[in-house]
Design an enzyme around this catalytic site. Structure first.
Site, mmCIF file in Angstrom:
data_model
loop_
_atom_site.group_PDB
_atom_site.id
_atom_site.type_symbol
_atom_site.label_atom_id
_atom_site.label_comp_id
_atom_site.label_asym_id
_atom_site.label_seq_id
_atom_site.Cartn_x
_atom_site.Cartn_y
_atom_site.Cartn_z
ATOM 1 C CG PHE A 163 -1.805 1.281 1.170
ATOM 2 C CD1 PHE A 163 -2.982 1.296 0.435
ATOM 3 C CD2 PHE A 163 -1.419 2.459 1.800
ATOM 4 C CE1 PHE A 163 -3.755 2.447 0.338
ATOM 5 C CE2 PHE A 163 -2.192 3.618 1.707
ATOM 6 C CZ PHE A 163 -3.362 3.607 0.979
ATOM 7 C CG ASP A 248 5.707 4.082 1.766
ATOM 8 O OD1 ASP A 248 5.700 4.798 2.785
ATOM 9 O OD2 ASP A 248 4.714 3.947 1.020
ATOM 10 C CE LYS A 277 -0.989 6.955 6.850
ATOM 11 N NZ LYS A 277 -0.587 6.005 5.816
HETATM 12 C C1 LIG Z 1 -0.808 6.115 4.360
HETATM 13 C C2 LIG Z 1 0.267 5.584 3.507
HETATM 14 C C3 LIG Z 1 0.562 6.164 2.258
HETATM 15 C C4 LIG Z 1 -0.270 7.284 1.667
HETATM 16 O O1 LIG Z 1 -0.290 8.427 2.448
HETATM 17 P P1 LIG Z 1 -1.420 9.537 2.180
HETATM 18 O O2 LIG Z 1 -1.013 10.676 3.052
HETATM 19 O O3 LIG Z 1 -2.731 8.935 2.573
HETATM 20 O O4 LIG Z 1 -1.377 9.858 0.723
HETATM 21 C C5 LIG Z 1 1.622 5.672 1.544
HETATM 22 N N1 LIG Z 1 2.356 4.636 2.015
HETATM 23 C C6 LIG Z 1 2.102 4.058 3.193
HETATM 24 C C7 LIG Z 1 2.976 2.940 3.669
HETATM 25 C C8 LIG Z 1 1.038 4.491 3.971
HETATM 26 O O5 LIG Z 1 0.757 3.879 5.124
#
Ligand SMILES: *Cc1c(COP(=O)(O)O)cnc(C)c1O
Length: 422
Positions: A163, A248, A277
């Site tokens: 994700f 990520d 985040k």
């Molecule tokens: C939440 C998340 C995203 C996307 O972040 P947004 O601020 O919602 O665009 C990307 N990668 C990971 C691992 C996430 O948990």
């Protein structure tokens, strides 16, 4: 009320009378949302009005322990005094310049974040998905300009169950049908391999591979932890094959796992950190790509940008977040409270819980699917005053703010134990 009356589908007099006599503020707010908000989410039936630390209060005055923490966007809890103070003082001074000009906040923020990550440069963006997009652009440009891949041929390896956000390019390489369906045509250039399988990854690397994009622990997939040593193997492989390792850490990073980055758990340093985040302190969206000059140096004026990325308010909050992390206090707390959480969860194994995966204050809990779905478990925890969110099937994710105290971890465990016994 006047909003409701203006909506053609609602606002009948009978409806208003019903609301006054019912005193159900929760129901009012939920029906308003159902009337006016696009249904891309299916929120649990609680309407939050205030919050502080690890606790939120709904419109009826009921309190809940927040064990989701905005999917880790609230690692430091709601309204952390230091972060609120940084935001408030910045609000009264300067909020936006655009990158057409310098601000007195951007340099200090990027310096502190780069130092925290042990890298040379920061490229600030807003949301996580934008930072992932930025990392993809970085990797492709690096591939063409540094590695020497023929233009237009770059490939990026991604992992099953990933994700990385919601843009059209990102969902193009998702394997979640819910996230992908009917959004094509999809962006090419990505190769999907199983998570945690180094041989499959090695077999997928070609001369045109520019990056491996991975979550060191897959959050949305259900806090899936790869086999011990896999991250180190990926690091070794990517170095040997001249491929960028892109971590990520939007959800896993910034203290959640008991270390600044989840990669630290294996002593691995990726080429690119993607952050988001918690970087915004739960106040404003702040994301960033952090890497050395040999990688992020591929950008030239005009080749990438964002109107809001790195704005003074975001930078002030982001710098205050980094200030909290450099002390190590939150990482330490995630470790010590995480030990309590994990041992409590392990006691539930075989008593309605099939599996527990825990790193720091982050847990994926697989409820016995015979008993209930993750959604039902979340619903029942809500009734017991604890907010969590299911991920897939019968898995729930626990990610309380790193400010929780022992007594709050106990509340969470007691609520879970209670619902499994019921
Ligand atoms: C939440 C998340 C995203 C996307 O972040 P947004 O601020 O919602 O665009 C990307 N990668 C990971 C691992 C996430 O948990």
């Amino acid at each position: 009320m006047s909003d409701t009356a203006a909506h053609p589908g609602a606002g009948a007099i009978g409806d208003a009378v019903h609301r006054v006599t019912d005193h159900s503020l929760t129901r009012d707010h939920i029906s308003l949302a159902q009337d006016w908000v696009a249904s891309n989410y299916s929120p649990l039936p609680v309407v939050i009005a205030h919050a502080e630390g690890a606790w939120v209060t709904d419109v009826e005055g009921r309190r809940y322990l927040d064990a989701l923490a905005g999917y880790s966007a609230l690692n430091f809890g709601h309204l952390h005094p230091t972060l609120v103070a940084a935001a408030r003082s910045q609000l009264e001074r300067l909020t936006l310049t655009s990158r057409a000009f310098h601000s007195d906040r951007l340099g200090p923020f990027c310096r502190d974040l780069a130092v925290l990550a042990g890298k040379d440069l920061v490229l600030p963006m807003n949301t996580g998905a934008e930072a992932v997009e930025t990392a993809i652009k970085t990797a492709r440009r690096w591939g063409y300009e540094v590695k020497g891949v023929p233009d237009g041929r770059a490939r990026i390896i991604v992992l099953a169950g990933n994700f990385h956000g919601r843009t059209t390019t990102i969902i193009s390489f998702s394997d979640d049908p819910l996230a992908r369906e009917h959004y094509g045509p999809y962006t090419p250039g990505f190769d999907l391999v199983p998570f945690g399988d180094i041989d499959a990854l090695e077999a997928a690397v070609t001369d045109e591979t520019v990056a491996v994009l991975l979550e060191p622990i897959q959050g949305e997939a259900g806090v899936i932890v790869p086999p011990q040593g896999w991250l180190r193997d990926v690091r070794e492989l990517t170095r040997r094959r001249n491929v960028l390792m892109v971590a990520d850490e939007i959800q896993s990073g910034l203290g959640r796992t008991g270390t600044t980055f989840a990669c630290d758990l294996e002593g691995v340093v990726p080429d690119i950190y993607v952050l988001g985040k918690a970087l915004g302190g739960g106040i404003v969206p702040v994301s960033a790509v952090v890497a050395d000059r040999g990688v992020l140096g591929v950008f030239t004026p005009g080749s990438h940008g964002s109107t809001f990325g790195g704005n003074p308010l975001a930078a002030a909050v982001g710098q205050a977040v980094v200030g909290l992390l450099v002390t190590g206090e939150y990482q330490q707390r995630a470790r010590s409270m995480g030990v309590l959480l994990e041992s409590g969860l392990r006691e539930l194994l075989g008593h309605g819980v099939d599996a527990v995966r825990c790193r720091g204050l982050w847990a994926g809990v697989d409820i016995d699917p015979q008993l209930m779905t993750g959604r039902e478990a979340s619903q029942r925890l809500l009734e017991r005053g604890v907010l969590v969110k299911d991920t897939h099937g019968s898995t729930i994710r626990l990610a309380p703010p790193l400010v929780v105290e022992e007594a709050e971890v106990e509340i969470l465990l007691a609520a879970l134990g209670d619902l499994l016994r019921a």
